[in-house]
Design a protein around this motif. Structure first.
Motif, PDB file in Angstrom:
ATOM      1  N   ASP A 109     -17.554  63.011  25.805  1.00 31.89           N
ATOM      2  CA  ASP A 109     -18.983  63.292  25.652  1.00 31.89           C
ATOM      3  C   ASP A 109     -19.749  63.412  26.962  1.00 31.89           C
ATOM      4  OD1 ASP A 109     -18.870  63.407  22.836  1.00 31.89           O
ATOM      5  OD2 ASP A 109     -18.974  61.219  22.721  1.00 31.89           O
ATOM      6  N   VAL A 110     -19.062  63.596  28.062  1.00 35.29           N
ATOM      7  CA  VAL A 110     -19.725  63.825  29.350  1.00 35.29           C
ATOM      8  C   VAL A 110     -19.193  65.136  29.913  1.00 35.29           C
ATOM      9  CG1 VAL A 110     -20.158  62.949  31.682  1.00 35.29           C
ATOM     10  CG2 VAL A 110     -19.959  61.345  29.767  1.00 35.29           C
ATOM     11  N   SER A 111     -20.107  66.025  30.289  1.00 35.43           N
ATOM     12  CA  SER A 111     -19.736  67.307  30.872  1.00 35.43           C
ATOM     13  C   SER A 111     -19.698  67.167  32.393  1.00 35.43           C
ATOM     14  CB  SER A 111     -20.759  68.373  30.462  1.00 35.43           C
ATOM     15  OG  SER A 111     -20.415  69.615  31.033  1.00 35.43           O
ATOM     16  N   TRP A 112     -18.676  67.755  33.020  1.00 34.69           N
ATOM     17  CA  TRP A 112     -18.459  67.630  34.461  1.00 34.69           C
ATOM     18  C   TRP A 112     -18.210  68.998  35.085  1.00 34.69           C
ATOM     19  CZ3 TRP A 112     -18.569  62.645  36.432  1.00 34.69           C
ATOM     20  CH2 TRP A 112     -18.390  61.597  35.522  1.00 34.69           C
ATOM     21  N   LEU A 113     -18.859  69.280  36.206  1.00 35.72           N
ATOM     22  CA  LEU A 113     -18.578  70.437  37.047  1.00 35.72           C
ATOM     23  C   LEU A 113     -17.322  70.118  37.841  1.00 35.72           C
ATOM     24  CD1 LEU A 113     -19.510  73.067  38.643  1.00 35.72           C
ATOM     25  CD2 LEU A 113     -20.629  71.458  40.206  1.00 35.72           C
ATOM     26  N   LEU A 114     -16.392  71.077  37.960  1.00 37.85           N
ATOM     27  CA  LEU A 114     -15.167  70.882  38.753  1.00 37.85           C
ATOM     28  C   LEU A 114     -15.313  71.625  40.070  1.00 37.85           C
ATOM     29  CD1 LEU A 114     -13.972  71.717  35.609  1.00 37.85           C
ATOM     30  CD2 LEU A 114     -11.953  71.015  36.798  1.00 37.85           C
ATOM     31  N   GLU A 115     -15.046  70.949  41.173  1.00 36.37           N
ATOM     32  CA  GLU A 115     -15.017  71.594  42.483  1.00 36.37           C
ATOM     33  C   GLU A 115     -13.765  71.139  43.213  1.00 36.37           C
ATOM     34  OE1 GLU A 115     -19.236  72.171  44.281  1.00 36.37           O
ATOM     35  OE2 GLU A 115     -19.174  70.169  43.350  1.00 36.37           O
ATOM     36  N   GLN A 116     -12.875  72.088  43.489  1.00 34.94           N
ATOM     37  CA  GLN A 116     -11.646  71.759  44.202  1.00 34.94           C
ATOM     38  C   GLN A 116     -11.975  71.416  45.644  1.00 34.94           C
ATOM     39  OE1 GLN A 116      -8.563  74.661  43.791  1.00 34.94           O
ATOM     40  NE2 GLN A 116      -7.036  73.330  44.703  1.00 34.94           N
ATOM     41  N   GLN A 117     -11.350  70.362  46.162  1.00 37.95           N
ATOM     42  CA  GLN A 117     -11.523  69.906  47.540  1.00 37.95           C
ATOM     43  C   GLN A 117     -10.211  70.120  48.291  1.00 37.95           C
ATOM     44  OE1 GLN A 117     -14.830  68.291  48.332  1.00 37.95           O
ATOM     45  NE2 GLN A 117     -14.951  69.617  46.553  1.00 37.95           N
TER      46      GLN A 117
END
Length: 185
Positions: A109-117
């Motif tokens: 129930d939590v939306s997350w932006l993905l950013e590759q590091q």
């Protein structure tokens, strides 16, 4: 583990292990910049930090500097959580790195932006009134699994942005656990 995480593992491939955010060894203090939320955001972050688990990815919590008020860390290399960070540039219209079609996932129930590091991934909440960032080194691949451990603290203590609150309550209720394909951006 939720089916959402299982289905999305292909989005978060394993990366080579590189040193990450830690000064020396496992006994050193994690070095990370502290966000500076104020007002209701600071209150939400206090509640998130109080609700965080002692272990993430089966790693024990780590020491953070005394002035890192809205930061938590686990393991070596450190998995870090910062509450009250600025809106990610990828989600900010007009920024050089604005990407309205950025990848996002929903975990418990939590939306997350993905950013590759360079080594792992940075995940930042979306659809919430306060941005919470979790950086997970590649040593914990699939990195997305760490979100399972912290999602409850975020979901229970950081309200939905009013636009998303109306969406979830209008569709199925905010706590239904139903997945939605809504773009997250």
């Amino acid at each position: 583990m939720t089916s959402t995480v299982r289905r999305l593992r292909h989005l978060v491939p394993a990366l080579p292990m590189v040193a990450f955010l830690v000064s020396c060894g496992p006994s050193s203090t994690v070095s990370v910049e502290s966000p500076r939320p104020e007002g209701e955001a600071a209150e939400a972050c206090d509640a998130v930090l109080a609700a965080l688990p002692e272990r993430v990815e089966d790693e024990e919590s780590r020491e953070v500097p005394d002035d890192a008020e809205y930061v938590a860390a686990w393991g070596d290399p450190a998995i870090t959580l910062r509450c009250g960070v600025e809106r990610p540039a990828a989600l900010t219209p007009g920024s050089e790195t604005y990407r309205p079609t950025s990848d996002a996932i929903q975990v418990n129930d939590v939306s997350w932006l993905l950013e590759q590091q360079a080594d792992g991934y940075r995940f930042t909440t979306t659809e919430r009134t306060v941005y919470v960032e979790v950086e997970v080194p590649g040593a914990y691949a699939p990195e997305v699994d760490a979100l399972v451990d912290v999602a409850e603290a975020v979901h229970a203590n950081v309200p939905y942005d009013p636009l998303w609150e109306q969406y979830y309550e209008g569709e199925t209720g905010a706590d239904s656990g139903t997945e939605h394909d809504h773009g997250d951006h």
